[in-house]
Scaffold this active site. Structure first.
Site, PDB file in Angstrom:
ATOM      1  N   CYS A 109       3.175   0.228  -0.086  1.00 20.82           N
ATOM      2  CA  CYS A 109       2.473   1.473  -0.431  1.00 20.82           C
ATOM      3  C   CYS A 109       1.732   1.241  -1.745  1.00 20.82           C
ATOM      4  O   CYS A 109       1.529   0.093  -2.147  1.00 20.82           O
ATOM      5  CB  CYS A 109       3.437   2.661  -0.486  1.00 20.82           C
ATOM      6  SG  CYS A 109       4.708   2.555  -1.759  1.00 20.82           S
ATOM      7  N   ARG A 167       7.279   5.723  -1.064  1.00 21.81           N
ATOM      8  CA  ARG A 167       7.279   5.551   0.395  1.00 21.81           C
ATOM      9  C   ARG A 167       7.790   4.196   0.855  1.00 21.81           C
ATOM     10  O   ARG A 167       8.621   4.128   1.776  1.00 21.81           O
ATOM     11  CB  ARG A 167       5.863   5.765   0.951  1.00 21.81           C
ATOM     12  CG  ARG A 167       5.381   7.188   0.842  1.00 21.81           C
ATOM     13  CD  ARG A 167       3.896   7.281   1.099  1.00 21.81           C
ATOM     14  NE  ARG A 167       3.134   6.575   0.072  1.00 21.81           N
ATOM     15  CZ  ARG A 167       1.844   6.372   0.085  1.00 21.81           C
ATOM     16  NH1 ARG A 167       1.134   6.805   1.115  1.00 21.81           N
ATOM     17  NH2 ARG A 167       1.235   5.742  -0.906  1.00 21.81           N
ATOM     18  N   ASP A 221       1.364  10.708   0.609  1.00 22.60           N
ATOM     19  CA  ASP A 221       2.047  10.211  -0.583  1.00 22.60           C
ATOM     20  C   ASP A 221       2.796  11.358  -1.273  1.00 22.60           C
ATOM     21  O   ASP A 221       2.175  12.291  -1.783  1.00 22.60           O
ATOM     22  CB  ASP A 221       1.008   9.610  -1.536  1.00 22.60           C
ATOM     23  CG  ASP A 221       1.661   8.786  -2.627  1.00 22.60           C
ATOM     24  OD1 ASP A 221       2.857   9.018  -2.910  1.00 22.60           O
ATOM     25  OD2 ASP A 221       0.985   7.917  -3.188  1.00 22.60           O
TER      26      ASP A 221
HETATM   27  P1  4NP Z   1       4.097   5.494  -3.514  1.00 23.06           P
HETATM   28  O1  4NP Z   1       3.712   6.739  -4.448  1.00 23.06           O
HETATM   29  O2  4NP Z   1       2.794   4.729  -3.305  1.00 23.06           O
HETATM   30  O3  4NP Z   1       4.577   6.130  -2.245  1.00 23.06           O
HETATM   31  O4  4NP Z   1       5.166   4.702  -4.237  1.00 23.06           O
HETATM   32  C1  4NP Z   1       3.155   6.586  -5.741  1.00 23.06           C
HETATM   33  C2  4NP Z   1       3.975   6.279  -6.803  1.00 23.06           C
HETATM   34  C3  4NP Z   1       3.458   6.148  -8.073  1.00 23.06           C
HETATM   35  C4  4NP Z   1       2.108   6.357  -8.274  1.00 23.06           C
HETATM   36  C5  4NP Z   1       1.281   6.681  -7.203  1.00 23.06           C
HETATM   37  C6  4NP Z   1       1.806   6.784  -5.930  1.00 23.06           C
HETATM   38  N1  4NP Z   1       1.582   6.268  -9.578  1.00 23.06           N
HETATM   39  O5  4NP Z   1       0.401   6.617  -9.778  1.00 23.06           O
HETATM   40  O6  4NP Z   1       2.317   5.812 -10.498  1.00 23.06           O
END
Ligand code: 4NP
Length: 152
Positions: free
Chosen positions: A8, A14, A125
Site C-alpha cells: 500500500c 492496509r 485508504d
Molecule cells: P496505508 O495508509 O497506505 O494503508 O498504510 C496510509 C498510511 C500513512 C500515510 C498515508 C496512507 N501517510 O501519509 O503517512
C-alpha cells in the site's frame, strides 16, 4: 515456496492488515511452511520514522480476534519484484507507484487484492476514510479470494 508481498502507500494501515489476515488464513490450513508473506509501502516516510502498525488497524484486528505481531513499515524495493511471486496492491494508485519503483511489470505479477473477487475495485485508504471496519471487510474478502486463486 509461494511468496506474497502486499503493498500500500504507507505500509502501516492496509498492507500490514492484509499480510496478517492472509498469514492467519494460511495458518488455518496448516500451510504456513508453503508461504513467505510480507508487506511494504510505496513511500519511505514511515520507514524513516520507524512506524509500526497504525492503531486503527491493530484495533480492528483485536476486535475481530485476529492475532498478530508488530510490523515495521518498509519501502518496497526493486529487488522485491524479482523475489515475490504475487505483488498485491490495495488500489490503482499503488500500482502506478509500484511501477515507478520497479519499471515494467514484465511477469504480470501485480494485481489489486480485490481484483481476485467478483467485484474488482480499490480498497479505500483508512488513513483518510477513518473506516477501518470497512477496510477489514474488504481485506478479508480479498484474502479469501486470493487464497482460492492460488489453491483453487
Ligand atoms: P496505508 O495508509 O497506505 O494503508 O498504510 C496510509 C498510511 C500513512 C500515510 C498515508 C496512507 N501517510 O501519509 O503517512
Amino acid at each position: 515456496m509461494i511468496k506474497v508481498l502486499f503493498v500500500c502507500l504507507g505500509n502501516i494501515c492496509r498492507s500490514p492488515m492484509a499480510q496478517i489476515v492472509f498469514e492467519n488464513l494460511v495458518k488455518e490450513y496448516n500451510l504456513e511452511d508453503e508461504f513467505e508473506i510480507d508487506s511494504a509501502g510505496t513511500e519511505g516516510y514511515n520507514e524513516a520514522i520507524g512506524a509500526g502498525i497504525h492503531h486503527g488497524t491493530k484495533d480492528v484486528l483485536k476486535r475481530n480476534g485476529v492475532n498478530f505481531k508488530e510490523h515495521f513499515s518498509r519501502k518496497m524495493r526493486k529487488a522485491d519484484y524479482e523475489y515475490y511471486d504475487y505483488i498485491i496492491a490495495m488500489d490503482s494508485e499503488n500500482i502506478e507507484d509500484i511501477k515507478s519503483i520497479i519499471g515494467f511489470d514484465k511477469d504480470n505479477k501485480i494485481k489489486r487484492l480485490l481484483d481476485y473477487t467478483k467485484n474488482p475495485r480499490n480498497i479505500k485508504d483508512p488513513w483518510y476514510s477513518g473506516n477501518f471496519d470497512e477496510t477489514y471487510e474488504d481485506v478479508k474478502k480479498g484474502c479469501m479470494a486470493l487464497f482460492e486463486a492460488i489453491y483453487g
